[in-house]
Every structure is written in C-alpha cells, then in structure tokens.
Motif scaffolding. Structure first.
Motif, PDB file in Angstrom:
ATOM      1  N   UNK A   3      -9.089  19.418   1.481  1.00 54.18           N
ATOM      2  CA  UNK A   3     -10.437  19.585   2.022  1.00 54.18           C
ATOM      3  C   UNK A   3     -11.401  19.155   0.920  1.00 54.18           C
ATOM      4  N   UNK A   4     -12.307  18.248   1.243  1.00 53.08           N
ATOM      5  CA  UNK A   4     -13.223  17.679   0.252  1.00 53.08           C
ATOM      6  C   UNK A   4     -14.620  17.544   0.839  1.00 53.08           C
ATOM      7  N   UNK A  36     -15.022  11.649  -3.692  1.00 53.06           N
ATOM      8  CA  UNK A  36     -14.811  12.926  -3.017  1.00 53.06           C
ATOM      9  C   UNK A  36     -14.614  14.028  -4.043  1.00 53.06           C
ATOM     10  N   UNK A  37     -15.052  15.232  -3.687  1.00 57.04           N
ATOM     11  CA  UNK A  37     -14.850  16.392  -4.550  1.00 57.04           C
ATOM     12  C   UNK A  37     -13.991  17.401  -3.801  1.00 57.04           C
ATOM     13  N   UNK A  38     -12.865  17.792  -4.406  1.00 56.19           N
ATOM     14  CA  UNK A  38     -11.956  18.743  -3.791  1.00 56.19           C
ATOM     15  C   UNK A  38     -12.641  20.113  -3.718  1.00 56.19           C
ATOM     16  N   UNK A  39     -12.539  20.752  -2.556  1.00 53.83           N
ATOM     17  CA  UNK A  39     -13.157  22.056  -2.334  1.00 53.83           C
ATOM     18  C   UNK A  39     -12.370  23.138  -3.070  1.00 53.83           C
ATOM     19  N   UNK A  50     -15.613  22.673   8.288  1.00 52.15           N
ATOM     20  CA  UNK A  50     -15.975  22.418   6.899  1.00 52.15           C
ATOM     21  C   UNK A  50     -17.499  22.368   6.781  1.00 52.15           C
ATOM     22  N   UNK A  51     -18.005  22.769   5.656  1.00 57.40           N
ATOM     23  CA  UNK A  51     -19.453  22.811   5.465  1.00 57.40           C
ATOM     24  C   UNK A  51     -19.905  21.701   4.527  1.00 57.40           C
ATOM     25  N   UNK A  52     -21.054  21.143   4.844  1.00 58.31           N
ATOM     26  CA  UNK A  52     -21.658  20.121   3.988  1.00 58.31           C
ATOM     27  C   UNK A  52     -22.165  20.792   2.716  1.00 58.31           C
ATOM     28  N   UNK A  53     -22.250  20.017   1.649  1.00 57.58           N
ATOM     29  CA  UNK A  53     -22.822  20.500   0.396  1.00 57.58           C
ATOM     30  C   UNK A  53     -24.078  19.695   0.089  1.00 57.58           C
TER      31      UNK A  53
END
Length: 184
Positions: free
Chosen positions: A26-27, A54-57, A172-175
């Motif tokens: 999940x990223x 991408x950044x891993x959650x 999943x939520x946006x950052x």
C-alpha cells in the motif's frame, strides 16, 4: 547567514540500502521525477516515460515505512511494424491504463465501432504533457513489485525494485504533498 560544516562529523561508514522484498504494498504517489519524452526504443517505437515516486504506507508496512519506490510508466506513442509506423495497440499502453485507473485518474470514453459493434473505449493520454500530475500526487495505490539484479558501474551487484502491477487501494487515504505550500 552562514552555514556551519564540520567535515569530521561525516561518518566514513557506508549507509546500507535494503531493497523491498517482492510483494504487494500500500503506497501513496509522493511526487514525480522528471519524465523522459520522445525516446526511441531499440525496436524503433517512440515512447514517453513518466516517473512516479511512491511512498510505502507505514501503517500497513511498518518495517518499510516511508520507503520509496521509483516507478516507470510507459506511454507508447507509435510502434514500428513490417507495415511501417503504426499507432499503438491497447496492449502497448495497458500499463499506463492500469496506473491511471489505480489512482482514479479521470479518463474520457469515446464510442467506437469494432467489427460492426459499437463499444465505449477509454481515451488515454498520448503524451506525458497530457497528464495532470497534480491530480495524482498524494493518491493511494497498491502495487505488486519484483526485484531485478543489475551490475553497477563499480562491478558490484545492485537490486532494483520495479512495479509489476498497479491496483486500486480500496479505502486508502490520500496524503498531502510535502511541497504543496512551496511558492515554486
């Protein structure tokens, strides 16, 4: 104002990089590196490469929290066949479709006739500059990765993490983008 620098504080210890194991992560799309445009492949096809980072959650993958994946998404502009230069086929740009779909990027549809039957076809961007990257940054996405070994310039073996599959991250939520408040 001056910047202080103490060369004796630099560690001679080499940082080690631990690649992500192959798997599904999940990223969030953190940013984009500069795209490569109008490249010609060995087979003569003309492509653009968009480069999402991408950044891993960390909530979903504690051991790899905030680790980055540097992905490549290809946009095939034309292909070279025995008949000459041709427009790309659906297969040529399926990775682009899966990437855009996984982040819920708005894509238009167009009615086309295939072998006498009317169908709705998705209209994909045909070049890097047609993609509004600000609409993608921060969006959640699931990716399946694979690792590829390669020889570095110094002769040692490195590992590159590649995105093999793009999927929607349901719930999943946006950052927020970390540079969204910068004036440039």
């Amino acid at each position: 104002m001056s910047v202080l620098f103490d060369p004796t504080a630099i560690s001679s210890e080499k940082k080690t990089f631990k690649p992500l194991p192959e798997g599904t992560y999940a990223c969030n799309v953190l940013e984009f590196q500069e795209s490569k445009v109008d490249l010609t492949t060995k087979t003569g096809n003309v492509i653009d490469i968009i480069k999402p980072v991408l950044q891993v959650n960390g909530d979903k993958h504690e051991d790899f929290a905030n680790q980055r994946i540097f992905a490549n998404v290809f946009i095939t502009k034309n292909t070279i066949t025995e008949e000459g230069t041709q427009p790309p086929t659906e297969r040529d740009n399926q990775s682009l479709y899966y990437f855009l779909d996984s982040v819920n990027y708005p894509m238009e549809t167009e009615e086309v006739v295939v072998e006498g039957t009317k169908k709705n076809a998705i209209v994909l961007p045909t070049a890097d500059d047609e993609i509004i990257k600000a609409d993608i940054v921060g969006k959640p996405v699931m990716v399946t990765t694979r690792n590829r070994e390669y020889e570095k310039k110094d002769g040692t073996i490195g590992t590159d993490t590649q995105v093999r599959m793009w999927m929607k991250w349901e719930n999943g939520e946006a950052i927020e983008s970390s540079d969204s408040d910068l004036p440039f």
